[in-house]
Scaffold this motif. Structure first.
Motif, PDB file in Angstrom:
ATOM      1  N   GLU A  84      -8.361  -9.831  36.675  1.00  0.00           N
ATOM      2  CA  GLU A  84      -9.680  -9.739  35.572  1.00  0.00           C
ATOM      3  C   GLU A  84     -11.400  -9.649  36.376  1.00  0.00           C
ATOM      4  OE1 GLU A  84      -9.022 -10.918  33.192  1.00  0.00           O
ATOM      5  OE2 GLU A  84      -7.088 -11.781  33.218  1.00  0.00           O
ATOM      6  N   ASN A  85     -11.458  -9.186  36.205  1.00  0.00           N
ATOM      7  CA  ASN A  85     -12.744  -7.851  36.638  1.00  0.00           C
ATOM      8  C   ASN A  85     -14.104  -8.510  36.567  1.00  0.00           C
ATOM      9  OD1 ASN A  85     -12.217  -6.467  35.254  1.00  0.00           O
ATOM     10  ND2 ASN A  85     -11.923  -4.771  36.972  1.00  0.00           N
ATOM     11  N   ASP A  86     -14.458  -9.408  35.297  1.00  0.00           N
ATOM     12  CA  ASP A  86     -15.415  -9.799  34.823  1.00  0.00           C
ATOM     13  C   ASP A  86     -16.294 -11.078  35.311  1.00  0.00           C
ATOM     14  OD1 ASP A  86     -14.610 -12.053  32.996  1.00  0.00           O
ATOM     15  OD2 ASP A  86     -13.311 -10.306  32.769  1.00  0.00           O
ATOM     16  N   MET A  87     -17.717 -10.737  34.956  1.00  0.00           N
ATOM     17  CA  MET A  87     -18.300 -11.617  35.399  1.00  0.00           C
ATOM     18  C   MET A  87     -17.967 -13.021  35.446  1.00  0.00           C
ATOM     19  SD  MET A  87     -21.608  -9.891  36.228  1.00  0.00           S
ATOM     20  CE  MET A  87     -22.209 -11.496  37.160  1.00  0.00           C
ATOM     21  N   GLU A  88     -17.727 -13.584  33.950  1.00  0.00           N
ATOM     22  CA  GLU A  88     -17.014 -15.167  33.299  1.00  0.00           C
ATOM     23  C   GLU A  88     -15.949 -15.042  34.511  1.00  0.00           C
ATOM     24  OE1 GLU A  88     -17.463 -12.559  31.017  1.00  0.00           O
ATOM     25  OE2 GLU A  88     -19.604 -12.777  30.614  1.00  0.00           O
ATOM     26  N   HIS A  89     -15.165 -14.243  34.508  1.00  0.00           N
ATOM     27  CA  HIS A  89     -14.333 -14.915  35.098  1.00  0.00           C
ATOM     28  C   HIS A  89     -14.403 -15.054  37.029  1.00  0.00           C
ATOM     29  CE1 HIS A  89     -11.153 -13.930  32.091  1.00  0.00           C
ATOM     30  NE2 HIS A  89      -9.784 -14.354  32.713  1.00  0.00           N
TER      31      HIS A  89
ATOM     32  N   GLN B 185     -16.221  -1.016  41.308  1.00  0.00           N
ATOM     33  CA  GLN B 185     -15.658  -2.531  42.149  1.00  0.00           C
ATOM     34  C   GLN B 185     -15.102  -1.827  43.757  1.00  0.00           C
ATOM     35  OE1 GLN B 185     -13.082  -3.659  39.126  1.00  0.00           O
ATOM     36  NE2 GLN B 185     -10.905  -3.744  40.841  1.00  0.00           N
ATOM     37  N   THR B 202     -25.145  -7.113  37.675  1.00  0.00           N
ATOM     38  CA  THR B 202     -24.219  -7.418  35.769  1.00  0.00           C
ATOM     39  C   THR B 202     -23.346  -5.781  36.353  1.00  0.00           C
ATOM     40  OG1 THR B 202     -26.023  -5.718  35.655  1.00  0.00           O
ATOM     41  CG2 THR B 202     -26.727  -7.652  35.490  1.00  0.00           C
ATOM     42  N   LYS B 203     -22.549  -6.877  35.477  1.00  0.00           N
ATOM     43  CA  LYS B 203     -21.598  -5.425  35.348  1.00  0.00           C
ATOM     44  C   LYS B 203     -21.714  -4.398  33.953  1.00  0.00           C
ATOM     45  CE  LYS B 203     -16.735  -4.946  35.612  1.00  0.00           C
ATOM     46  NZ  LYS B 203     -15.123  -5.125  35.416  1.00  0.00           N
ATOM     47  N   GLU B 206     -16.626  -0.142  33.735  1.00  0.00           N
ATOM     48  CA  GLU B 206     -15.800  -0.487  34.895  1.00  0.00           C
ATOM     49  C   GLU B 206     -17.112  -0.322  36.481  1.00  0.00           C
ATOM     50  OE1 GLU B 206     -13.383  -1.787  35.628  1.00  0.00           O
ATOM     51  OE2 GLU B 206     -13.389  -1.736  32.982  1.00  0.00           O
ATOM     52  N   TRP B 208     -20.729  -1.459  38.943  1.00  0.00           N
ATOM     53  CA  TRP B 208     -21.670  -2.669  38.901  1.00  0.00           C
ATOM     54  C   TRP B 208     -23.319  -2.516  39.505  1.00  0.00           C
ATOM     55  CZ3 TRP B 208     -19.716  -7.843  39.015  1.00  0.00           C
ATOM     56  CH2 TRP B 208     -18.880  -7.710  38.638  1.00  0.00           C
TER      57      TRP B 208
END
Lengths: 121, 334
Positions: A84-89, B185, B202-203, B206, B208
């Motif tokens: 899980e690599n999104d900001m929310e997680h 990443q 910010t993302k 894939e 940043w």
């Protein structure tokens, strides 16, 4: 020697993580889900917990919330290690009391960098 | 720029992630016949030593150019280089460099900066409220951006100050990546805490991207440390980590003399943890209590372009200089 509990439902991931951490002289224990991990922490609290997010029985976030709610003399360092690599997680994990967050796939270098971040090597 | 290719093969997982890289030559294999061509080019272009024991890295580093030029092997590429040096030299020389760097690399130099160097310089510059930092050989920008993050996190303390951070490198491709502020990443997980990742990035898909307030404090310029510096520059802090160690003694002396001219008399130069300036005490002396930190010697005639404590600017001796860089200071105020 520091102790580490690796919590992941994948035997392969546990094996890879174990090899890396043993190279850094960690004493390793393993658990396949959050409930098993809580049971392990009941007898002896590890120094650091490497924690997957998605697992059967009890997931990583629920485990962490339970762990942090539990009165204990020792506060183990918790490093999430998940796909899980999104900001929310990531934000949810940190808000729940994680100390660091590793986005899979990981390698030796990333594990080392994160352990340095939390002052364990 | 930073350094020639590391003598150590990259971990298998990262080679696989890089995709197109061909299998490395066995470490025990003899260097190709054309090895001296590449070693000479590296020495001329960047001043860095590319030793024979690193020759096994040539194929991996140059495979993309070999494919582009339709060359079957390194000797064929060397022949193509001989026919069209002006076009191929920069590409090949840059490909031979190692752009290894990461955020807050080694951590200790950044801690030291915050604990002792910045408070001292802040007091010394309280009238002009301006601080100039140069990250020399910054590769893909993680070092100057780490500094920018530090200042952003101390925003209140530096309110009203002009913080100018310059990142330079001779690799154009590294600078293009640095300017984009876009990192993989893998890159954001080396040296960067998760708190800083959440705070400053910010993302995007894939990857940043650094936020604008961090990027806008840093300016990137192409610069070869082998060449004379532009005139008029004066930095309070110079980061020159993990680059001098790859120069031969003569080149190192030349580069150090140049850096010395661009450093304020009370400034500091910061080297890598494994580097020392033993033998160059006429230019720099160790800064008390700070490993890797060096201060200029008090011989003011060597400070050339930096004003001394009375504001007098000493002319450079025998080097042509271009115009100094100009920072857009008003919007760089913290």
């Amino acid at each position: 020697m520091h102790s580490c509990l690796i919590v992941d439902d994948s035997k392969v991931i546990r094996k890879v993580a174990r090899r890396i951490l043993e190279d850094f002289s960690f004493d390793i224990d393993e658990a396949g889900d959050g409930q098993q991990a809580l049971d392990r922490c009941g007898s002896a609290m590890p120094d650091v917990i490497l924690l997957d997010w998605n697992m059967p029985v009890m997931g990583g976030l629920q485990f962490l919330q339970n762990l942090r709610a539990r009165p204990a003399e020792k506060r183990p360092t918790v490093i999430f290690c998940t796909t899980e690599n999104d900001m929310e997680h990531i934000r949810a994990a940190m808000d729940a009391g994680a100390d660091e967050y590793i986005m899979k796939p990981f390698d030796r270098e990333i594990i080392k960098a994160k352990l340095e971040q939390v002052g364990l090597i | 720029m930073t350094a020639p290719a590391s003598p150590f093969p990259r971990p298998a997982a990262r080679c696989a992630a890089a995709g197109a890289a061909p299998a490395l030559r066995p470490v025990t294999a003899a260097p190709p016949r054309s090895f001296p061509v590449y070693a000479d080019l590296c020495a001329r272009y960047s001043g860095l030593k590319f030793s024979e024991e690193k020759s096994y890295l040539l194929e991996a580093r140059l495979s993309a150019i070999m494919r582009r030029e339709g060359c079957a092997d390194l000797d064929a590429l060397a022949a193509a280089l001989a026919k069209d040096p002006s076009r191929l030299e920069p590409d090949i020389a840059e490909a031979l460099l190692n752009n290894e760097t990461f955020f807050f690399r080694d951590r200790a130099p950044f801690d030291e900066l915050q604990a002792s160097v910045l408070p001292r310089l802040k007091a010394a510059r309280s009238a002009e409220r301006r601080l100039r930092i140069w990250s020399a050989a910054c590769s893909t920008g993680q070092e100057p951006y780490s500094l920018s993050m530090m200042f952003a996190e101390e925003r209140a303390s530096w309110h009203g100050w002009g913080i100018e951070i310059l990142g330079t490198d001779l690799s154009r491709s590294a600078l293009t990546r640095a300017r984009s502020g876009l990192y993989t990443q893998f890159e954001v997980q080396r040296g960067l805490s998760t708190h800083r990742l959440l705070q400053h990035f910010t993302k995007e898909g894939e990857r940043w991207r650094l936020k604008n307030d961090i990027r806008s404090r840093v300016r990137f310029l192409p610069r070869n440390l082998m060449h004379p510096l532009p005139g008029g520059e004066c930095f309070d802090i110079i980061f020159a980590r993990n680059v001098l160690m790859y120069f031969g003694r003569e080149r190192k002396a030349e580069v150090l003399a140049r850096l010395r001219t661009a450093l304020a008399p009370d400034g500091v130069i910061i080297l890598g943890a494994a580097e020392t300036l033993f033998g160059f005490q006429d230019l720099f002396r160790p800064a008390a209590g700070s490993r890797g930190y060096y201060s200029p010697t008090l011989d003011i005639t060597r400070t050339a372009i930096c004003p001394d404590s009375r504001g007098t600017v000493h002319p450079a001796r025998g080097e042509h200089r271009e115009s100094p860089i100009a920072f857009p200071t008003p919007n760089q105020r913290v």
